[in-house]
Design a protein around this motif. Structure first.
Motif, PDB file in Angstrom:
ATOM      1  N   ARG A  33      44.454  35.601  38.288  1.00 50.04           N
ATOM      2  CA  ARG A  33      43.219  36.261  38.690  1.00 50.04           C
ATOM      3  C   ARG A  33      42.345  36.516  37.468  1.00 50.04           C
ATOM      4  NH1 ARG A  33      45.954  42.113  40.306  1.00 50.04           N
ATOM      5  NH2 ARG A  33      46.599  42.714  38.199  1.00 50.04           N
ATOM      6  N   GLY A  34      41.077  36.822  37.724  1.00 51.54           N
ATOM      7  CA  GLY A  34      40.170  37.100  36.619  1.00 51.54           C
ATOM      8  C   GLY A  34      38.722  37.054  37.051  1.00 51.54           C
ATOM      9  N   VAL A  35      37.840  36.937  36.049  1.00 53.91           N
ATOM     10  CA  VAL A  35      36.392  36.922  36.266  1.00 53.91           C
ATOM     11  C   VAL A  35      35.789  35.851  35.367  1.00 53.91           C
ATOM     12  CG1 VAL A  35      34.241  38.218  36.014  1.00 53.91           C
ATOM     13  CG2 VAL A  35      36.277  39.359  36.903  1.00 53.91           C
ATOM     14  N   VAL A  36      34.812  35.101  35.903  1.00 56.20           N
ATOM     15  CA  VAL A  36      34.098  34.089  35.128  1.00 56.20           C
ATOM     16  C   VAL A  36      32.625  34.476  35.077  1.00 56.20           C
ATOM     17  CG1 VAL A  36      33.547  31.648  34.863  1.00 56.20           C
ATOM     18  CG2 VAL A  36      35.683  32.330  35.985  1.00 56.20           C
ATOM     19  N   THR A  37      32.054  34.443  33.887  1.00 54.88           N
ATOM     20  CA  THR A  37      30.617  34.650  33.725  1.00 54.88           C
ATOM     21  C   THR A  37      29.988  33.389  33.153  1.00 54.88           C
ATOM     22  OG1 THR A  37      30.977  35.619  31.536  1.00 54.88           O
ATOM     23  CG2 THR A  37      30.847  37.141  33.395  1.00 54.88           C
ATOM     24  N   GLU A 172      32.004  37.649  39.780  1.00 52.76           N
ATOM     25  CA  GLU A 172      32.831  38.011  40.928  1.00 52.76           C
ATOM     26  C   GLU A 172      34.294  37.708  40.624  1.00 52.76           C
ATOM     27  OE1 GLU A 172      33.282  36.788  45.674  1.00 52.76           O
ATOM     28  OE2 GLU A 172      31.703  35.921  44.429  1.00 52.76           O
ATOM     29  N   ARG A 173      35.175  38.579  41.039  1.00 56.95           N
ATOM     30  CA  ARG A 173      36.600  38.411  40.754  1.00 56.95           C
ATOM     31  C   ARG A 173      37.194  37.266  41.589  1.00 56.95           C
ATOM     32  NH1 ARG A 173      41.102  43.233  40.513  1.00 56.95           N
ATOM     33  NH2 ARG A 173      42.955  41.984  40.907  1.00 56.95           N
ATOM     34  N   PHE A 174      38.005  36.417  40.971  1.00 56.21           N
ATOM     35  CA  PHE A 174      38.744  35.392  41.690  1.00 56.21           C
ATOM     36  C   PHE A 174      40.224  35.735  41.681  1.00 56.21           C
ATOM     37  CE2 PHE A 174      38.925  33.772  37.316  1.00 56.21           C
ATOM     38  CZ  PHE A 174      40.249  33.382  37.190  1.00 56.21           C
ATOM     39  N   GLU A 175      40.930  35.303  42.713  1.00 54.93           N
ATOM     40  CA  GLU A 175      42.366  35.554  42.833  1.00 54.93           C
ATOM     41  C   GLU A 175      43.039  34.353  43.488  1.00 54.93           C
ATOM     42  OE1 GLU A 175      42.878  40.369  43.323  1.00 54.93           O
ATOM     43  OE2 GLU A 175      42.534  39.184  45.135  1.00 54.93           O
ATOM     44  N   PHE A 176      44.078  33.848  42.864  1.00 52.98           N
ATOM     45  CA  PHE A 176      44.968  32.877  43.481  1.00 52.98           C
ATOM     46  C   PHE A 176      46.296  33.593  43.711  1.00 52.98           C
ATOM     47  CE2 PHE A 176      42.041  30.067  41.135  1.00 52.98           C
ATOM     48  CZ  PHE A 176      41.677  29.198  42.156  1.00 52.98           C
TER      49      PHE A 176
END
Length: 242
Positions: A33-37, A172-176
């Motif tokens: 998980r994390g965030v991409v800018t 926006e936060r992503f999660e796998f």
């Protein structure tokens, strides 16, 4: 394309992987998980009407982590006011992409592979759902979709052979979720942006990744491709004219 290592590097990966794979069954599933800018510059900085979506793809990078991709996935691109929406799409090889023309005029779409010929030649008559068609791409790679009649119509389609795909907005936060603990490969891409591929580790309650995706003045070539990056204006005249 740029590559990098998430965590302290390859040494940490080698130390952690045996411990993660030895975890007893019944524990909660691992995650990435994390965030991409986005870091904008050049042609795509402040581009009017850009969706600026970010595509993420995740696939196993160690023995015993095989996971099946979901089946029956269908995507849709809409042409409205001479614009293709969304202007960035991420699909797996063979997944259908439905094309819907919401304009009162005809559109003639073609898909370019940088340095190659057009793979798709579709005429979309006005009429919304009544005039829709579907296209598929069987090989992985990036395609650039244009209209011969309307120069503002553009979309990028990334065909990625990975079991897990996600689309998020910048910040926006992503999660796998529901992953097996171990080493995975993460791909991060966006319209007009560099394509990053990172080694990462799926674990229980992982610390969130913080990734920054540079966006430059043109479309980046595929990994291993020869030549410099081409701008949209350079790509467009390369299409066959009928």
């Amino acid at each position: 394309m740029k590559t990098g290592i998430v965590s302290a590097g390859n040494h940490c990966l080698r130390l952690l992987l045996p411990l993660l794979l030895a975890l007893p069954a019944g524990l909660p599933a691992a995650e990435v998980r994390g965030v991409v800018t986005l870091q904008h510059s050049g042609l795509f900085a402040g581009r009017a009407g850009a969706d600026r979506r970010i595509g993420l793809a995740l696939w196993p990078d160690a023995p015993g982590l095989a996971v099946e991709a979901p089946s029956g996935i269908e995507h849709e691109l809409r042409i409205d006011a001479d614009r293709i929406r969304p202007d960035f799409l991420q699909v797996r090889p063979g997944e259908p992409i439905r094309l819907v023309n919401l304009d009162p005029v005809e559109h003639q779409l073609f898909a370019l592979v940088p340095g190659a010929h057009s793979e798709v030649d579709v005429r979309l008559r006005p009429g919304g759902r009544a005039g829709e068609q579907s296209i598929r791409f069987t090989a992985a790679g990036t395609r650039h979709l244009f209209c011969r009649l309307h120069r503002r119509s553009y979309a990028r389609i990334d065909v990625v052979d990975a079991p897990r795909l996600a689309i998020v907005n910048p910040g926006e936060r992503f999660e796998f979720r529901d992953l097996k603990a171990g080493r995975w490969r993460l791909r991060v891409a966006g319209i007009g942006a560099e394509t990053l591929e990172l080694d990462t580790i799926a674990m229980i309650a992982p610390p969130p990744l913080s990734l920054r995706l540079p966006v430059h003045g043109g479309v980046q070539p595929e990994p291993g491709a020869e030549g410099a990056a081409a701008t949209v204006e350079q790509l467009y005249p390369a299409a066959p004219v009928k």
